[in-house]
Design a protein around this motif. Sequence first.
Motif, mmCIF file in Angstrom:
data_model
loop_
_atom_site.group_PDB
_atom_site.id
_atom_site.type_symbol
_atom_site.label_atom_id
_atom_site.label_comp_id
_atom_site.label_asym_id
_atom_site.label_seq_id
_atom_site.Cartn_x
_atom_site.Cartn_y
_atom_site.Cartn_z
ATOM 1 N N SER A 19 0.850 -1.352 -0.205
ATOM 2 C CA SER A 19 0.153 -0.153 0.036
ATOM 3 C C SER A 19 0.732 1.396 0.057
ATOM 4 O O SER A 19 2.042 1.277 0.186
ATOM 5 N N LEU A 59 -10.950 3.761 -9.992
ATOM 6 C CA LEU A 59 -10.835 3.985 -8.379
ATOM 7 C C LEU A 59 -10.455 5.223 -8.172
ATOM 8 O O LEU A 59 -10.694 5.994 -7.205
ATOM 9 N N ARG A 85 -6.602 -8.492 -5.003
ATOM 10 C CA ARG A 85 -7.654 -6.853 -4.744
ATOM 11 C C ARG A 85 -6.868 -5.855 -4.862
ATOM 12 O O ARG A 85 -5.672 -5.665 -4.388
ATOM 13 N N VAL A 86 -7.344 -4.795 -5.645
ATOM 14 C CA VAL A 86 -6.966 -3.388 -5.640
ATOM 15 C C VAL A 86 -7.999 -2.498 -5.180
ATOM 16 O O VAL A 86 -9.305 -2.880 -5.451
ATOM 17 N N GLY A 87 -7.577 -1.570 -4.128
ATOM 18 C CA GLY A 87 -8.398 -0.871 -3.420
ATOM 19 C C GLY A 87 -7.957 0.355 -3.326
ATOM 20 O O GLY A 87 -6.639 0.626 -3.334
ATOM 21 N N TRP A 122 -16.534 -6.619 -6.816
ATOM 22 C CA TRP A 122 -16.086 -5.277 -6.439
ATOM 23 C C TRP A 122 -17.048 -4.950 -5.501
ATOM 24 O O TRP A 122 -18.100 -5.331 -5.176
ATOM 25 N N TYR A 124 -17.275 -1.940 -1.509
ATOM 26 C CA TYR A 124 -16.640 -1.141 -0.809
ATOM 27 C C TYR A 124 -16.745 -1.372 0.781
ATOM 28 O O TYR A 124 -17.740 -2.476 1.162
ATOM 29 N N GLU A 137 -13.045 1.983 1.761
ATOM 30 C CA GLU A 137 -11.975 1.548 0.756
ATOM 31 C C GLU A 137 -12.993 0.937 -0.264
ATOM 32 O O GLU A 137 -13.968 0.135 -0.064
ATOM 33 N N TRP A 139 -13.148 -1.229 -3.538
ATOM 34 C CA TRP A 139 -12.138 -2.289 -4.160
ATOM 35 C C TRP A 139 -12.664 -3.129 -5.278
ATOM 36 O O TRP A 139 -13.776 -3.119 -5.360
ATOM 37 N N GLU A 141 -11.658 -7.396 -6.913
ATOM 38 C CA GLU A 141 -10.959 -8.647 -7.159
ATOM 39 C C GLU A 141 -11.001 -9.148 -8.397
ATOM 40 O O GLU A 141 -11.862 -9.163 -8.990
#
Length: 148
Positions: A19, A59, A85-87, A122, A124, A137, A139, A141
């Motif tokens: 992060s 995002l 996972r991108v958040g 996806w 939050y 957050e 996110w 996946e």
Amino acid sequence: MTSLTTPVQAASVGHPAYSQSLPCMPATAEIGRKVVRDVLGIWHLGSLADRATLVATELIANATRHTSCRDIRLIVVRPGVTRVRVGVVDREPLGLPTLSTAGAEDEWGRGLLLVDAVADRWGYDLRGSGRRAWGKEVWAELRIRGDE
């Protein structure tokens, strides 16, 4: 403008995660794409890079457009062996993300539609507790397939 001053160092054991705090501005999307590509490269998951960078871009764009935050936090994590996972975390718990319907002439409003199309799921998560939520957050996946 903030830039990466040190190479990405992402763990490759356990539940690897990376992060980074970044300024909440449109130009941050370029840095976010580089971070995501670097992390996926370390994890030998470069085949997910196109979808994951699209997710990060959208995002980050939503956070910069719909919040008044000074900073956001980009998170890339492997919550399991089959998922990445991108958040993006911001400090505005209100204004939760929803899919919108953009008209043919609209310049905005397709970001989450794109995320929905390329991600396996996806959502939050609110940060903080109950009425004391301090942020959220958003996110998405991506599933890791056996050939990656």
